[in-house]
Design a protein around this motif. Structure first.
Motif, short mmCIF file in Angstrom:
data_model
loop_
_atom_site.label_atom_id
_atom_site.label_comp_id
_atom_site.label_asym_id
_atom_site.label_seq_id
_atom_site.Cartn_x
_atom_site.Cartn_y
_atom_site.Cartn_z
N ARG A 121 -22.07 -7.90 43.76
CA ARG A 121 -22.13 -6.98 42.46
C ARG A 121 -23.79 -7.04 42.28
O ARG A 121 -24.66 -8.05 42.20
N GLY A 124 -23.82 -3.70 38.63
CA GLY A 124 -22.46 -3.22 38.26
C GLY A 124 -22.30 -2.03 37.65
O GLY A 124 -21.37 -1.71 36.60
N SER A 126 -21.43 0.74 39.25
CA SER A 126 -20.58 1.80 40.23
C SER A 126 -19.74 2.38 39.33
O SER A 126 -18.97 1.93 38.32
N GLN A 188 -30.18 7.95 36.58
CA GLN A 188 -29.91 7.65 35.35
C GLN A 188 -29.42 6.38 35.07
O GLN A 188 -29.62 6.08 33.97
N GLY A 197 -28.36 -2.35 45.16
CA GLY A 197 -27.06 -1.49 44.71
C GLY A 197 -27.58 0.07 45.26
O GLY A 197 -26.50 0.73 45.66
N ALA A 200 -27.30 0.10 48.90
CA ALA A 200 -25.82 -0.06 49.22
C ALA A 200 -25.09 1.41 48.99
O ALA A 200 -23.96 1.63 49.81
N THR A 201 -25.48 2.22 48.03
CA THR A 201 -24.74 3.34 47.67
C THR A 201 -25.31 4.49 48.03
O THR A 201 -24.90 5.67 47.60
N GLU A 252 -22.19 -0.30 51.29
CA GLU A 252 -21.30 -0.85 50.04
C GLU A 252 -20.81 -2.13 50.11
O GLU A 252 -19.85 -2.40 49.86
N GLY A 253 -21.71 -2.89 50.51
CA GLY A 253 -21.39 -4.42 50.74
C GLY A 253 -20.50 -4.84 51.85
O GLY A 253 -19.83 -5.78 51.87
N PRO A 388 -26.26 8.50 28.65
CA PRO A 388 -25.09 7.88 29.11
C PRO A 388 -24.24 7.09 28.01
O PRO A 388 -23.10 6.97 27.98
N HIS A 490 -22.86 8.85 44.24
CA HIS A 490 -21.95 7.84 43.72
C HIS A 490 -21.39 6.89 44.73
O HIS A 490 -21.22 5.73 44.25
C1 LIG Z 1 -24.27 6.26 33.50
C2 LIG Z 1 -24.57 6.12 34.85
C3 LIG Z 1 -25.55 6.74 35.39
C4 LIG Z 1 -25.57 6.97 36.84
N1 LIG Z 1 -26.63 7.62 37.42
C5 LIG Z 1 -26.77 7.91 38.87
C6 LIG Z 1 -27.83 8.58 39.38
O1 LIG Z 1 -28.55 9.33 38.68
N2 LIG Z 1 -27.98 8.49 40.73
C7 LIG Z 1 -27.13 7.69 41.44
O2 LIG Z 1 -27.33 7.51 42.84
N3 LIG Z 1 -26.07 6.85 40.85
C8 LIG Z 1 -26.11 7.05 39.50
N4 LIG Z 1 -25.22 6.11 39.00
C9 LIG Z 1 -24.24 5.30 39.97
C10 LIG Z 1 -24.92 3.92 40.14
O3 LIG Z 1 -25.71 3.84 39.40
C11 LIG Z 1 -25.56 3.67 41.59
O4 LIG Z 1 -24.37 4.14 42.46
C12 LIG Z 1 -26.42 2.60 41.77
O5 LIG Z 1 -26.89 2.66 43.06
C13 LIG Z 1 -25.43 1.31 41.58
O6 LIG Z 1 -26.39 0.29 41.73
P1 LIG Z 1 -26.00 -1.27 40.99
O7 LIG Z 1 -27.17 -2.19 41.41
O8 LIG Z 1 -25.41 -0.88 39.67
O9 LIG Z 1 -24.95 -1.46 42.10
P2 LIG Z 1 -23.29 -2.11 41.82
O10 LIG Z 1 -22.49 -1.29 41.05
O11 LIG Z 1 -23.32 -3.46 41.63
O12 LIG Z 1 -22.69 -1.99 43.23
C14 LIG Z 1 -22.46 -0.70 43.67
C15 LIG Z 1 -21.94 -0.91 45.38
O13 LIG Z 1 -22.94 -1.56 46.11
C16 LIG Z 1 -22.52 -2.83 46.37
N5 LIG Z 1 -23.75 -3.79 46.53
C17 LIG Z 1 -24.46 -3.88 45.45
N6 LIG Z 1 -25.53 -4.71 45.33
C18 LIG Z 1 -25.29 -5.09 46.66
C19 LIG Z 1 -26.05 -5.81 47.56
N7 LIG Z 1 -27.09 -6.35 47.40
N8 LIG Z 1 -25.80 -5.96 49.02
C20 LIG Z 1 -24.66 -5.13 49.40
N9 LIG Z 1 -23.84 -4.69 48.59
C21 LIG Z 1 -24.36 -4.17 47.41
C22 LIG Z 1 -21.33 -3.28 45.65
O14 LIG Z 1 -20.41 -4.15 46.11
C23 LIG Z 1 -20.62 -1.84 45.42
O15 LIG Z 1 -19.81 -1.64 46.36
C24 LIG Z 1 -24.80 6.16 37.67
C25 LIG Z 1 -23.78 5.44 36.98
C26 LIG Z 1 -23.79 5.46 35.80
C27 LIG Z 1 -22.83 4.36 35.01
#
Ligand SMILES: Cc1cc2nc3c(=O)[nH]c(=O)nc-3n(C[C@H](O)[C@H](O)[C@H](O)COP(=O)(O)OP(=O)(O)OC[C@H]3O[C@@H](n4cnc5c(N)ncnc54)[C@H](O)[C@@H]3O)c2cc1C
Length: 552
Positions: A121, A124, A126, A188, A197, A200-201, A252-253, A388, A490
């Motif tokens: 995580r 968080g 995702s 966003q 994150g 990973a995404t 994605e981890g 959001p 995403h």
């Molecule tokens: C309101 C809102 C707006 C959003 N806007 C955008 C946007 O504009 N652009 C965009 O790209 N996305 C957006 N997202 C989606 C999300 O924010 C992205 O996917 C973001 O990159 C996830 O980062 P996180 O640190 O929160 O990762 P998490 O949600 O914690 O994890 C996402 C995935 O990556 C894995 N992961 C996380 N950290 C690591 C690590 N250090 N090593 C290995 N795996 C890991 C997790 O296991 C999970 O599978 C949005 C989401 C929301 C809720």
């Protein structure tokens, strides 16, 4: 500074909110009447099962009820329903927060030894079930990167900055800003999402047309894997075999835990400027965006809303009587009755911005566009991270809200946009309700662009998830059939995993599975994320996951 307290059952920080303006509620209700508000239960009323015993784990380990509940899921619509109704799919048996990369490796080693599933995580945020804890017979821990934050190295000559994986967007920009630099990656979710994150995404920020998506910003990475530490040193380019940094991007981890990433940074611009342009229709807007990108007119931000999103957008802002009258006159005119708002933003010196804006003006005029000034642009720039919060307010007012995103070649975009609308309207009609669908383009390339849809529908008690699942299934199948990708930014998570084989084919799945087996042979990391049939997992039920219709 300690991180701000987060809302446990919705977006963002405690104490912050965005109310639904009455004009917006009336506009929505006239198209899709509100259903029954999903009123959140108290945190104390949530179901949190007994934690299963765990062996001693390195790092800070929290096994209390609140920590386990607050790390049970992310920000998808099913996640929010689970938290609001107090029935998360499952809670982790503990939350582990390693202090450094060595502790991350030690937790992973212990997890492999004791066959404990690890949900990795970052922030968080995702929205595709990437951090949603699956119900499993064996213990599950959430490994949070929350304590691995900060800038660890800045190479000013090469413009490379290495950050620990748990560093959030504002922390990245504050550290770089102190040195007159910036990254410019602004999804966003910027305020909560993290460097690890993003990598990973394969995240994309709103400035992607200027600075690129995270794919291009990553120069190197460090991972903890079940096979040991893996360092992909930052290189400007390399022909030393296949590009393995690309394998880490979007992993994605599943391959390992990213502990640090080296990012390509740049000087802060002297100035930033933007403008609002209104195009006569969606087709004109798409053609204008395509020409801007393909002819190389510099810009940093490009965001084109379709006519429905444009109309909804005007209900969200408080305009002065004079501006409101002008806006009504513009969109009431025959020429702009189906008008689409295009936001364009530039960064650089005043001179560079002036030249780019003049070049852009020539293009938008060729497509019938009308520049309407910069106040709307400034308002959008100021409020973009607040939007959001509106989702929580809408759910509390009786509307379901979800977003879907894709990318496709320019040739397919208009048809894909129409096909998704048709599929969602049919799916909703089949279940006896109406939807409102908004769409915008916010990431454009020479060969195509992203489409980002927001769908609203009336919430029906007890059927919130079934209705959502049907809309999601219809939209996803249509995206893939229409030449779109499963996700522009995403990611796959558990939610899209059943559909991934359709996009990458059996050989692609075989490559991914082989990589997972090579680096995580016991299958402890993020089971069910990215690939459905994780090698050694005994998990069967991921709850709200939709099916592709092709699974056995
Ligand atoms: C309101 C809102 C707006 C959003 N806007 C955008 C946007 O504009 N652009 C965009 O790209 N996305 C957006 N997202 C989606 C999300 O924010 C992205 O996917 C973001 O990159 C996830 O980062 P996180 O640190 O929160 O990762 P998490 O949600 O914690 O994890 C996402 C995935 O990556 C894995 N992961 C996380 N950290 C690591 C690590 N250090 N090593 C290995 N795996 C890991 C997790 O296991 C999970 O599978 C949005 C989401 C929301 C809720």
């Amino acid at each position: 500074m300690p991180p701000r307290a987060r809302r446990w059952n919705g977006w963002g920080f405690d104490g912050e909110a965005m109310a639904v303006p009455s004009r917006a509620a009336a506009w929505l209700a006239s198209r899709a009447p509100a259903g029954v508000p999903l009123v959140p239960v108290d945190e104390a009323a949530c179901e949190v099962g007994e934690a299963r015993p765990l062996p001693p784990l390195p790092g800070a380990v929290a096994g209390d009820r609140a920590s386990r509940l607050r790390h049970a899921c992310g920000q998808s619509f099913p996640d929010l329903v689970a938290l609001r109704t107090g029935r998360p799919l499952a809670c982790p048996d503990a939350v582990v927060e390693p202090e450094d990369a060595a502790q991350v490796a030690a937790v992973l080693e212990a997890a492999v030894r004791h066959r404990i599933a690890v949900i990795v995580r970052g922030g968080g945020t995702s929205v595709v079930g990437g951090v949603t804890v699956p119900p499993r017979p064996d213990p599950v821990v959430v490994l949070s990167l929350a304590r691995l934050r900060g800038l660890v190295d800045l190479d000013r000559q090469s413009l490379l900055a290495t950050f620990l994986a748990g560093t959030t967007g504002p922390e990245v920009e504050a550290a770089l800003g102190a040195a007159g630099l910036r990254l410019g990656h602004e999804p966003q979710s910027f305020e909560l999402s993290t460097v690890g994150g993003w990598v990973a995404t394969r995240s994309a920020g709103v400035r992607s047309n200027g600075v690129g998506t995270i794919d291009g910003l990553v120069a190197g990475a460090e991972l903890a894997t079940a096979r040991g530490a893996w360092r992909l040193a930052p290189q400007p380019a390399s022909a030393a075999g296949p590009e393995l940094r690309r394998l880490v991007l979007g992993s994605e981890g599943r391959l390992g835990i990213i502990t640090a990433a080296t990012l390509r940074v740049r000087a802060r611009p002297e100035a930033e400027h933007g403008t609002v342009v209104v195009l006569p229709g969606w087709g004109d807007g798409l053609a204008c965006c395509r020409e801007l990108v393909q002819s190389g007119v510099p810009h940093e931000i490009m965001r084109l809303s379709d006519p429905t999103e444009t109309a909804f957008g005007t209900t969200l802002v408080e305009l002065s009587p004079l501006v409101a009258r002008a806006s009504r006159a513009l969109f009431g005119s025959r020429r702009f009755a189906e008008g689409c708002v295009l936001l364009l933003g530039w960064a650089g010196t005043d001179r560079e911005i002036g030249r780019a804006r003049t070049a852009a003006r020539r293009v938008w005029r060729r497509h019938g566009g009308l520049g309407v000034g910069s106040s709307g642009w400034r308002r959008w720039l100021r409020d973009r991270f607040r939007h959001p919060y509106l989702r929580d307010a809408l759910i509390s007012a009786g509307w379901g809200v979800d977003t879907l995103e894709t990318a496709a070649p320019w040739r397919e975009l208009a048809a894909l946009h129409a096909a998704v609308r048709g599929a969602l309207e049919r799916a909703a009609a089949g279940r006896g309700f109406e939807i409102v669908l908004l769409c915008h383009v916010s990431h454009a390339y020479r060969d195509g662009a992203s489409l980002y849809f927001t769908v609203f529908w009336p919430l029906r008690p007890g059927r919130e998830l079934a209705d959502w699942r049907e809309l999601k299934r219809a939209a996803t199948a249509t995206l893939l059939a229409g030449g779109g990708t499963l996700s522009h930014h995403h990611g796959v998570g558990t939610m899209h995993a059943p559909f991934l084989p359709r996009e990458i084919g059996a050989p692609g799945v075989a490559v991914l599975r082989a990589a997972v087996r090579a680096l995580d042979p016991d299958g402890v990391l993020n089971p069910g994320v990215l690939l459905v049939d994780e090698p050694l997992s005994r998990a069967t039920d991921h709850g709200p996951r939709i099916t592709s219709g092709e699974e056995a």
